[in-house]
Scaffold this active site. Structure first.
Site, short mmCIF file in Angstrom:
data_model
loop_
_atom_site.label_atom_id
_atom_site.label_comp_id
_atom_site.label_asym_id
_atom_site.label_seq_id
_atom_site.Cartn_x
_atom_site.Cartn_y
_atom_site.Cartn_z
N ARG A 58 33.33 -39.09 24.76
CA ARG A 58 33.00 -40.30 23.97
C ARG A 58 32.10 -41.25 24.77
O ARG A 58 31.32 -41.98 24.20
CB ARG A 58 34.30 -40.97 23.51
CG ARG A 58 35.19 -41.43 24.63
CD ARG A 58 36.60 -41.76 24.16
NE ARG A 58 37.41 -40.56 23.94
CZ ARG A 58 38.66 -40.59 23.49
NH1 ARG A 58 39.23 -41.74 23.19
NH2 ARG A 58 39.35 -39.46 23.33
N LYS B 160 42.34 -32.19 34.72
CA LYS B 160 43.09 -31.39 33.75
C LYS B 160 44.07 -30.48 34.48
O LYS B 160 43.73 -29.97 35.55
CB LYS B 160 42.13 -30.51 32.94
CG LYS B 160 41.36 -31.24 31.87
CD LYS B 160 40.52 -30.27 31.07
CE LYS B 160 39.64 -30.98 30.05
NZ LYS B 160 40.37 -31.65 28.98
N1 BES Z 1 36.86 -31.73 26.01
C1 BES Z 1 38.11 -32.32 25.81
C2 BES Z 1 38.71 -32.05 24.43
C3 BES Z 1 39.11 -30.62 24.14
C4 BES Z 1 40.40 -30.19 24.33
C5 BES Z 1 38.19 -29.74 23.61
C6 BES Z 1 40.75 -28.90 24.01
C7 BES Z 1 38.54 -28.45 23.30
C8 BES Z 1 39.83 -28.02 23.49
C9 BES Z 1 37.97 -33.85 25.94
O1 BES Z 1 37.01 -34.29 26.81
C10 BES Z 1 39.29 -34.34 26.43
O2 BES Z 1 39.68 -33.96 27.50
N2 BES Z 1 39.96 -35.16 25.64
C11 BES Z 1 41.24 -35.66 25.98
C12 BES Z 1 41.29 -37.10 25.54
C13 BES Z 1 42.47 -37.84 26.08
C14 BES Z 1 42.35 -38.04 27.57
C15 BES Z 1 42.57 -39.17 25.38
C16 BES Z 1 42.28 -34.83 25.23
O3 BES Z 1 42.04 -34.44 24.10
O4 BES Z 1 43.33 -34.58 25.80
ZN ZN Z 2 37.70 -34.41 28.86
#
Ligand code: BES
Ligand code: ZN
Ligand code: ZN
Length: 486
Positions: free
Chosen positions: A333, A259
């Site tokens: 997921r 991230k």
């Molecule tokens: N934990 C995150 C989602 C999230 C984002 C929760 C902001 C709370 C606040 C999840 O694991 C994630 O990183 N999802 C990605 C998915 C993408 C790579 C398809 C996202 O939402 O960017």
């Molecule tokens: Zn994630």
């Protein structure tokens, strides 16, 4: 916090401070004693506006109308405003619409407990909420047939609900170095011991035996080994069997698909779904609901390192489906896929609900305060949305569709862990999970993406900065409703 219900008139009750609710800007009401002073202070009694008259020991707060939602947030705002005073106890009238309608009374109790919440574990100077006792007067209903027993139950359930929400908030707010998978498992074990729940913890060896390879892949680069938690509340003659599954990512760095720094901050909150499941289990055991409830949590840390799982890997989930990893940040997921399979293997349920901070797309779509509810069937989804509404949470439906589903297609495996389109990410994540729900459970399942409300970096309504405990109140309402059916 202690609550005392009494039929004594307000004037006869001794308390350090009185909280007076002003409805619909009606400053002429007979309850409003200090009309001139309030006018001088510029108080107009808008919703959640407060005015403390320190000389008279009276605190006024406005509500647009008497409803559970309005009373809960107003009372929470009011109690927050008293946090630095030295008042030890407070009196308030009950403001119920009707002597038999105790929803407002319960909301009031929830408002006090939720509003007084303060997370200061990491502050060297602790702030103590001075108000320890709330005295609620039911004097207005003395001429009616008042069932004080029913009122007492409302107060008790409100207190259990709010304390469970605060319990969840505490877990979520705890830092990733202090709350890792083994710690979540310890919390579950302690809860089981205190509340008469059964607790089974799966460690890596058992996770391997159970073929939970996608969960193990996500966990691989972390020094904190994963756990799967299974808590059970099993009453004698249950009216229904409900399975809850929670995403418990104690930290989500994104993994090798790292991230950006700005997005990594607050990712201790990626355990909010699992923490909500723990809070719900606490409350239902305290309410002793006649519903058999199974709470499963996939507790994992998603990190980087030489042993990290990679984009390009193909993983085999517990149900045998193969998954092409294209982004290691879509890890929730993968964890849920295995935990959902395991939960269905262990329990044949009437309903399955999963809670997860699954996608940023949910936050983009519906904003910070609302959960997205998905699934194949309207029945469980509508039940969640109705329960959220009466509990004071926001939830809305996002519909699946077969065109978006195609975007998860993989050329080399059964499915990809991300979609090939940049839009509709909350739905495609939900449709990914659908692949891990067995046929017999398809119509019994709802997925609740709590990424928006679970952790917000400013206070809102009855919620503080940080963790809100999203999902706890809504699911308790749903379970309480199931307990009353038939
Ligand atoms: N934990 C995150 C989602 C999230 C984002 C929760 C902001 C709370 C606040 C999840 O694991 C994630 O990183 N999802 C990605 C998915 C993408 C790579 C398809 C996202 O939402 O960017
Ligand atoms: Zn994630
Ligand atoms: Zn995540």
């Amino acid at each position: 916090m202690n609550f005392e219900l009494t039929i004594s008139p307000m004037n006869d009750i001794e308390a350090d401070v009185e909280l007076i609710i002003v409805v619909n800007n009606d400053l002429k009401h007979r309850f409003v004693h200090d009309k001139k002073m309030l006018k001088k202070a510029g108080f107009s009694a808008e919703q959640d506006e407060t005015c403390l008259l320190i000389e008279n020991n009276r605190l006024y707060v406005g509500v647009e109308s008497i409803s559970s939602v309005n009373i809960r947030t107003a009372v929470a705002t009011a109690i927050k405003g008293l946090s630095k005073t030295s008042y030890k106890n407070l009196k308030i009238a009950s403001y119920m619409n009707h002597p038999k309608c105790t929803a407002v009374l319960r909301a009031m109790v929830e408002g006090f407990e939720l509003g007084a919440y303060n997370f200061d574990n990491y502050k060297s100077k602790k702030s103590t909420q001075a108000i320890k006792k709330i005295i609620i007067s039911l004097e207005e209903y003395n001429n009616y047939e008042l069932d004080i027993e029913i009122c007492a139950i409302a107060v008790n359930n409100g207190q259990i609900t709010a304390e469970a929400t605060n319990f969840t908030r505490d877990i979520v707010n705890t830092t990733p170095d202090d709350c890792y998978p083994a710690v979540m498992a310890d919390i579950a074990e302690k809860l089981a011991e205190n509340n008469g729940l059964t607790c089974n913890i799966l460690k890596p060896k058992q996770l391997k035996e159970e073929k939970m390879e996608t969960l193990l892949a996500v966990a691989r680069a972390s020094r904190h080994r994963p756990r799967v938690i299974h808590l059970t509340h099993k009453p004698k003659k249950p009216k229904a069997v409900v399975t809850l599954v929670g995403k418990g990512l104690t930290y989500d760095s994104g993994g090798l698909s790292l991230k950006p720094s700005d997005y990594m901050v607050t990712m201790k909150s990626d355990k909010s779904g699992g923490s909500a499941v723990l809070g719900i289990m606490k409350a239902i055991s305290e309410m002793n609901l006649p519903i058999e409830v199974h709470g499963f949590v996939g507790a994992v840390e998603n990190m980087i390192g030489g042993d990290a799982y990679k984009p390009d890997d193909v993983l085999v989930a517990k149900n045998g489906k193969t998954i092409e990893v294209r982004n290691t940040d879509a890890e929730g997921r993968l964890v849920l896929a295995d935990v959902l399979c395991y939960a269905q293997q262990e329990v044949k349920a009437d309903y399955i609900f999963d809670f997860a901070t699954l996608t940023g797309a949910s936050v983009v779509g519906v904003g910070h305060y609302t959960s997205s509810v998905m699934g194949n069937n309207d029945l469980p989804k509508d039940a969640v949305i109705a329960a959220a509404k009466s509990a004071g949470e926001f939830a809305t439906k996002l519909d699946f569709n077969r065109y978006l589903k195609k975007s998860l297609k993989s050329e080399i495996a059964d499915i990809c862990n991300i979609s090939n389109t940049r839009y509709g990410g909350a739905i495609t994540a939900g449709q990914f999970l659908e692949e891990f729900i067995n046929k017999e459970h398809k119509d019994k399942w709802a997925h609740i993406d709590i990424a928006g409300p679970a952790f917000v970096e400013h206070a809102w309504g009855e919620n503080p900065h940080g963790a809100s405990g999203a999902g706890v109140r809504m699911m308790l309402r749903l379970l309480e409703k199931l307990a009353k059916e038939k």
